[in-house]
Design an enzyme around this catalytic site. Structure first.
Site, mmCIF file in Angstrom:
data_model
loop_
_atom_site.group_PDB
_atom_site.id
_atom_site.type_symbol
_atom_site.label_atom_id
_atom_site.label_comp_id
_atom_site.label_asym_id
_atom_site.label_seq_id
_atom_site.Cartn_x
_atom_site.Cartn_y
_atom_site.Cartn_z
ATOM 1 N N ASN A 169 -10.280 -3.575 -7.406
ATOM 2 C CA ASN A 169 -9.392 -2.153 -8.276
ATOM 3 C C ASN A 169 -9.981 -1.440 -9.120
ATOM 4 O O ASN A 169 -9.320 -0.912 -10.084
ATOM 5 C CB ASN A 169 -7.759 -2.355 -7.881
ATOM 6 C CG ASN A 169 -7.210 -2.228 -7.042
ATOM 7 O OD1 ASN A 169 -5.982 -3.213 -6.440
ATOM 8 N ND2 ASN A 169 -7.718 -1.333 -5.648
ATOM 9 N N ASP A 216 0.921 -1.104 -0.428
ATOM 10 C CA ASP A 216 -0.049 0.261 -0.242
ATOM 11 C C ASP A 216 0.652 1.318 -0.131
ATOM 12 O O ASP A 216 2.078 0.956 0.862
ATOM 13 C CB ASP A 216 -0.793 0.028 1.032
ATOM 14 C CG ASP A 216 -1.992 0.751 1.002
ATOM 15 O OD1 ASP A 216 -2.396 1.247 0.252
ATOM 16 O OD2 ASP A 216 -2.286 1.535 2.659
#
Length: 256
Positions: A81, A33
């Site tokens: 995503n 991340d």
């Protein structure tokens, strides 16, 4: 060249001296991340963060292999995503093509085996071809298993697995009494891997974001403050040292 190899060997030896070799996590899973925030801090486009994140994957794969980690699962692209801007998604989908084109020779040399979990049949053709080529070229490798979770989501995996179990029970005329943890494990995308002992998330966020939600039930969690492009070998070693300082109880009591 010779000096570079000596320095690399010395670095690996130093890392091994810092760690308890009898307690290296067999399986490390990482939520990579912070690529977008890394780029934003530098007033760069988000795709630059993804590019730099790809370089970090190379570094972490090398050191994980060198210190004896057996499985490294990287959360590369989630089922959620797809909602990102189309230009960003297209760039991310092309990353495996570029990554594997440049890194595959080294993966082969280091005896790393490339594998994936997720609904990869939904990926663009060029991405699928690059992944399948890497799998084929490394199929006989016996070292670190580098597992990319791509178009993967923990809930989607469970739904998919439950449907498969239901169909199997129906077709074979079995009842639900056969279902236990082992039966479920054997129907997951991760059936060939042990559960991760260590889950790392970079960027300081403290959530698992639908990643391996069944498999991390007893994993040790470490939330590292570094953005993924800034996460390096030293940070991984720090995380493993923290892991080694903990006592895993699996719901039981520690020995006094």
């Amino acid at each position: 060249m010779f000096k570079k190899l000596i320095n690399k060997k010395n670095t690996i030896n130093n890392y091994n001296e810092e760690l308890d070799s009898s307690n290296i996590p067999e399986h490390i899973a990482i939520i990579m991340d912070g690529n977008g925030r890394w780029a934003k801090k530098r007033k760069m486009p988000r795709i630059k963060g993804h590019y730099e994140g790809m370089q970090t994957i190379k570094k972490i794969t090398r050191i994980a292999s060198d210190i004896g980690v057996k499985y490294l699962t990287l959360y590369a692209f989630s089922t959620e995503n797809w909602s990102r801007p189309e230009s960003e998604v297209n760039y991310i989908m092309n990353l495996p093509v570029n990554f594997l084109k440049t890194f595959l020779p080294e993966l082969i040399e280091k005896n790393v085996k490339v594998e994936t979990i997720g609904f990869t049949d939904k990926l663009p053709k060029s991405t699928i071809e690059a992944i399948n080529n890497a799998k084929e070229k490394t199929a006989n490798n016996t070292g670190l298993k580098l597992i990319f979770a791509i178009n993967y989501g923990g809930r989607a995996e469970l739904v998919h697995s439950i449907k498969n179990m239901f169909d199997e029970l129906h077709q074979q005329g079995l009842n639900s009494d056969i279902i236990d943890e082992t039966y479920i494990n054997n129907h997951l995308m991760t059936k060939d891997y042990p559960d991760p002992e260590l889950l790392i998330r970079t960027s300081g966020e403290q959530r698992i974001s639908n990643f391996l939600i069944w498999q991390v039930s007893y994993s040790e969690f470490i939330f590292n403050q570094k953005l993924w492009p800034d996460f390096d070998e030293d940070e991984l070693i720090k995380c493993i040292k923290i892991y080694q300082s903990r006592q895993r109880r699996f719901g039981g009591l520690s020995e006094e």
